[in-house]
Write an enzyme that holds these catalytic residues in place. Structure first.
Site, PDB file in Angstrom:
ATOM      1  N   GLU A  15      19.356   6.724   7.261  1.00  0.00           N
ATOM      2  CA  GLU A  15      19.669   5.502   7.881  1.00  0.00           C
ATOM      3  C   GLU A  15      20.219   4.527   6.938  1.00  0.00           C
ATOM      4  O   GLU A  15      19.469   4.300   5.627  1.00  0.00           O
ATOM      5  CB  GLU A  15      18.642   4.911   8.584  1.00  0.00           C
ATOM      6  N   CYS A  53      21.737  -2.183   2.882  1.00  0.00           N
ATOM      7  CA  CYS A  53      20.561  -1.516   2.415  1.00  0.00           C
ATOM      8  C   CYS A  53      20.943   0.037   2.459  1.00  0.00           C
ATOM      9  O   CYS A  53      20.994   0.689   3.379  1.00  0.00           O
ATOM     10  CB  CYS A  53      19.331  -1.537   3.181  1.00  0.00           C
ATOM     11  N   CYS A  88      10.721  10.887  -0.316  1.00  0.00           N
ATOM     12  CA  CYS A  88      10.209  10.393  -2.012  1.00  0.00           C
ATOM     13  C   CYS A  88       9.182  11.266  -2.327  1.00  0.00           C
ATOM     14  O   CYS A  88       8.152  11.550  -1.641  1.00  0.00           O
ATOM     15  CB  CYS A  88       9.712   8.940  -1.804  1.00  0.00           C
ATOM     16  N   CYS A 112       3.136   5.933  -2.879  1.00  0.00           N
ATOM     17  CA  CYS A 112       2.512   4.729  -2.798  1.00  0.00           C
ATOM     18  C   CYS A 112       1.654   4.511  -1.480  1.00  0.00           C
ATOM     19  O   CYS A 112       2.206   4.990  -0.556  1.00  0.00           O
ATOM     20  CB  CYS A 112       3.485   3.637  -2.766  1.00  0.00           C
ATOM     21  N   CYS A 128       2.727   2.855   1.740  1.00  0.00           N
ATOM     22  CA  CYS A 128       4.215   2.954   2.190  1.00  0.00           C
ATOM     23  C   CYS A 128       4.288   4.373   2.806  1.00  0.00           C
ATOM     24  O   CYS A 128       3.707   5.413   2.317  1.00  0.00           O
ATOM     25  CB  CYS A 128       5.363   3.222   0.784  1.00  0.00           C
ATOM     26  N   GLU A 161      13.108   6.830  -4.532  1.00  0.00           N
ATOM     27  CA  GLU A 161      12.957   6.203  -5.493  1.00  0.00           C
ATOM     28  C   GLU A 161      14.355   6.362  -6.561  1.00  0.00           C
ATOM     29  O   GLU A 161      14.524   7.529  -7.068  1.00  0.00           O
ATOM     30  CB  GLU A 161      11.839   6.610  -6.533  1.00  0.00           C
ATOM     31  N   HIS A 193       3.181  -5.181  -6.588  1.00  0.00           N
ATOM     32  CA  HIS A 193       2.366  -5.209  -5.474  1.00  0.00           C
ATOM     33  C   HIS A 193       0.888  -5.404  -6.100  1.00  0.00           C
ATOM     34  O   HIS A 193      -0.187  -5.604  -5.231  1.00  0.00           O
ATOM     35  CB  HIS A 193       2.471  -3.703  -4.678  1.00  0.00           C
ATOM     36  N   ASN A 206       4.051  -4.122   6.790  1.00  0.00           N
ATOM     37  CA  ASN A 206       4.456  -3.619   8.087  1.00  0.00           C
ATOM     38  C   ASN A 206       3.445  -2.301   8.373  1.00  0.00           C
ATOM     39  O   ASN A 206       3.673  -1.348   7.523  1.00  0.00           O
ATOM     40  CB  ASN A 206       5.894  -3.270   8.073  1.00  0.00           C
ATOM     41  N   CYS A 212      15.287  -0.259   6.513  1.00  0.00           N
ATOM     42  CA  CYS A 212      15.924  -0.131   5.191  1.00  0.00           C
ATOM     43  C   CYS A 212      15.593   1.503   4.936  1.00  0.00           C
ATOM     44  O   CYS A 212      14.639   1.647   4.438  1.00  0.00           O
ATOM     45  CB  CYS A 212      15.602  -1.069   4.091  1.00  0.00           C
TER      46      CYS A 212
HETATM   47  N1  SAH Z   1      11.343   3.443  -3.873  1.00  0.00           N
HETATM   48  C1  SAH Z   1      11.752   2.016  -4.454  1.00  0.00           C
HETATM   49  C2  SAH Z   1      12.826   1.621  -3.377  1.00  0.00           C
HETATM   50  C3  SAH Z   1      12.232   1.304  -2.030  1.00  0.00           C
HETATM   51  S1  SAH Z   1      12.282  -0.308  -1.620  1.00  0.00           S
HETATM   52  C4  SAH Z   1      10.648   1.176  -4.600  1.00  0.00           C
HETATM   53  O1  SAH Z   1       9.688   1.521  -4.257  1.00  0.00           O
HETATM   54  O2  SAH Z   1      10.947   0.030  -5.212  1.00  0.00           O
HETATM   55  C5  SAH Z   1      11.308  -0.497  -0.340  1.00  0.00           C
HETATM   56  C6  SAH Z   1      10.433  -1.524  -0.642  1.00  0.00           C
HETATM   57  O3  SAH Z   1       9.490  -1.980   0.744  1.00  0.00           O
HETATM   58  C7  SAH Z   1       9.415  -1.608  -1.897  1.00  0.00           C
HETATM   59  O4  SAH Z   1       9.254  -2.708  -2.539  1.00  0.00           O
HETATM   60  C8  SAH Z   1       8.379  -0.979  -1.116  1.00  0.00           C
HETATM   61  O5  SAH Z   1       7.124  -1.034  -1.853  1.00  0.00           O
HETATM   62  C9  SAH Z   1       8.117  -1.562   0.112  1.00  0.00           C
HETATM   63  N2  SAH Z   1       7.129  -1.245   1.161  1.00  0.00           N
HETATM   64  C10 SAH Z   1       6.983   0.034   1.323  1.00  0.00           C
HETATM   65  N3  SAH Z   1       5.951   0.392   2.432  1.00  0.00           N
HETATM   66  C11 SAH Z   1       5.828  -1.156   2.998  1.00  0.00           C
HETATM   67  C12 SAH Z   1       5.050  -1.582   3.969  1.00  0.00           C
HETATM   68  N4  SAH Z   1       4.559  -0.657   4.862  1.00  0.00           N
HETATM   69  N5  SAH Z   1       5.254  -2.899   4.271  1.00  0.00           N
HETATM   70  C13 SAH Z   1       6.073  -3.673   3.355  1.00  0.00           C
HETATM   71  N6  SAH Z   1       6.795  -3.148   2.460  1.00  0.00           N
HETATM   72  C14 SAH Z   1       6.706  -1.932   1.974  1.00  0.00           C
HETATM   73 FE1  SF4 Z   2       8.572   5.982  -2.758  1.00  0.00          FE
HETATM   74 FE2  SF4 Z   2       9.094   3.462  -3.125  1.00  0.00          FE
HETATM   75 FE3  SF4 Z   2       7.663   4.238  -1.074  1.00  0.00          FE
HETATM   76 FE4  SF4 Z   2       6.800   4.089  -3.396  1.00  0.00          FE
HETATM   77  S1  SF4 Z   2       7.058   2.373  -2.223  1.00  0.00           S
HETATM   78  S2  SF4 Z   2       6.431   6.019  -2.045  1.00  0.00           S
HETATM   79  S3  SF4 Z   2       8.321   4.673  -4.496  1.00  0.00           S
HETATM   80  S4  SF4 Z   2       9.813   4.821  -1.314  1.00  0.00           S
END
Ligand code: SAH
Ligand code: SF4
Length: 411
Positions: free
Chosen positions: A124, A137, A144, A148, A151, A209, A264, A339, A382
């Site tokens: 998407e 985006c 991935c 994390c 996420c 990533e 974070h 979220n 995104c």
């Molecule tokens: N993998 C890369 C790019 C993804 S950007 C990275 O981690 O930077 C997506 C962003 O959304 C990242 O900052 C991630 O930490 C954040 N994100 C992931 N899960 C989330 C959630 N449940 N609520 C809010 N932000 C979140």
């Molecule tokens: Fe992957 Fe980014 Fe999600 Fe971490 S926050 S699991 S690096 S998409």
């Protein structure tokens, strides 16, 4: 049109309709460096002395004019066009679904053909129009490999890296659909002025990533910022990483786009839990890489993303720690309301608490906007993507999409 209208490609008549993906696709000329494109032409018999000129022609047609079929290349001879059609493609990915929110946010579900023995994958891409700019985006991987804990993408396995073509074609397709390429009839050499463009900014903040797919991301971003092609300023491209330290140095040296760090947490023990790559590259190493990032100034700051998790990382001690950690780094902080998704144990901090946290950081002189969700009515996310092997149940997917909306747009 109702807020949640799904548009099939055929209903969008004024814009070029993307072509269906072929079963065994020919190699694409999109996403190749000039050298690679030249080598591909040479292999098909184009004479050495013609290569440079042909590459320049193709580059212009593909990236300045945005054509997606060889027959539109008016100044290329018929024989050459036939040769190109026989061996290559410049088709866009298939649009499985297009949705337009009542706030103008658009979301495309795109399908890419299989690579080798693999399956087709779906990705998407989200477009967020704002006052004076529009941000796309883009995803870099299907799934991935990192985990994390807050996420949802982290609970899915990595299916595969996207190729440079697949990364770049998210941008080409968005520009097609938004009318960002000059009309077919416009005189040769017409370039859409930067000010009038719908897609003025891109963020590598979709799924995956990006720094674990460094080479393809690099090639795609260098083509996106190439002055004889798509011409997006590197200041309008932001790459977000969870902190792959060696590749942060390489990003600065080899790509030169703006950087966002998914921070974070400000203590190693907590960040080890939230962003486990921290065990490999702890905060000290991460911050050293940030400090060394080339070209930083008050006008060119690193964005630090900070998800607000109730009772986990949202105390005023954390806010103080954040200010301490970022000392001396030209930085802005994006506070992202968490979220939730099915199965998570985390909760989003209360709104008033997020505001207090933001005020504290603001009073220390840092811009710290709280991300306000866009495109809620279509759950614009995104980078959520659904490969056949990782297709989520609809309810699960919608919850995840709601989760990702927080992170759009850069200043
Ligand atoms: N993998 C890369 C790019 C993804 S950007 C990275 O981690 O930077 C997506 C962003 O959304 C990242 O900052 C991630 O930490 C954040 N994100 C992931 N899960 C989330 C959630 N449940 N609520 C809010 N932000 C979140
Ligand atoms: Fe992957 Fe980014 Fe999600 Fe971490 S926050 S699991 S690096 S998409």
């Amino acid at each position: 049109m109702s807020a949640t209208d799904v548009i099939t490609p055929s209903r969008l008549k004024p814009m070029p309709v993307s072509q269906p993906v072929e079963l065994s696709p020919k190699p694409s000329l999109i996403g190749l460096t000039r050298e690679e494109m030249g080598a591909a032409l040479k292999e098909k018999g184009v004479a050495d002395k013609q290569i440079k000129m042909r590459v320049a022609q193709l580059w212009n047609w593909i990236y300045v004019r945005g054509v997606s079929d060889f027959d539109a290349m008016a100044n290329v001879s018929k024989d050459m066009r036939e040769m190109l059609k026989t061996h290559f493609t410049i088709a866009r990915p298939e649009i499985v679904e297009e949705q337009v929110s009542n706030d103008g946010t658009r979301k495309w579900l795109l399908r890419y053909p299989p690579r080798g023995a693999g399956r087709p994958v779906e990705v998407e891409t989200v477009y967020i129009p704002e006052e004076g700019r529009g941000t796309l985006c883009i995803s870099s991987q299907v799934g991935c490999s990192l985990t994390c804990s807050f996420c949802h993408t982290g609970t899915q396995r990595l299916v595969r890296n996207l190729t440079a073509e697949e990364i770049l074609s998210q941008l080409l397709l968005a520009r097609d659909r938004l009318g960002d390429f000059p009309d077919r009839e416009a005189p040769q050499g017409t370039i859409m002025p930067a000010e009038g463009r719908k897609v003025s900014n891109i963020v590598m903040m979709g799924m995956g990533e990006p720094l674990y797919n460094f080479d393809s991301v690099k090639t795609a971003l260098l083509i996106a910022s190439d002055g004889d092609g798509l011409s997006l300023s590197k200041r309008r491209i932001t790459l977000s990483t969870s902190g792959v330290v060696p590749e942060i140095y390489r990003t600065g040296e080899e790509i030169g786009v703006m950087l966002a760090i998914s921070l974070h947490a400000v203590r190693d023990d907590l960040r080890d839990m939230l962003v486990p790559i921290n065990k490999k590259y702890p905060l000290k190493e991460l911050m050293d890489a940030c400090r060394a990032y080339p070209g930083l100034s008050n006008a060119r700051r690193i964005t630090f993303e900070y998800v607000m998790l109730k009772g986990v990382n949202d105390s005023l001690e954390d806010a103080k720690g954040l200010i301490q950690l970022l000392k001396g780094v030209p930085a802005k902080i994006n506070l992202i309301p968490f979220n939730p998704w099915p199965g998570t144990n985390y909760q989003c901090s209360d709104w008033e608490h997020i505001e207090k946290f933001a005020d504290f950081i603001n009073s220390a002189g840092y811009a710290s906007p709280i991300r306000t969700p866009r495109g809620r009515d279509i759950l614009a996310a995104c980078g959520q993507l659904k490969s056949e092997s990782e297709r989520m149940r609809k309810t699960e997917r919608l919850a995840f999409e709601a989760m990702m909306i927080a992170n759009h747009g850069e200043d």
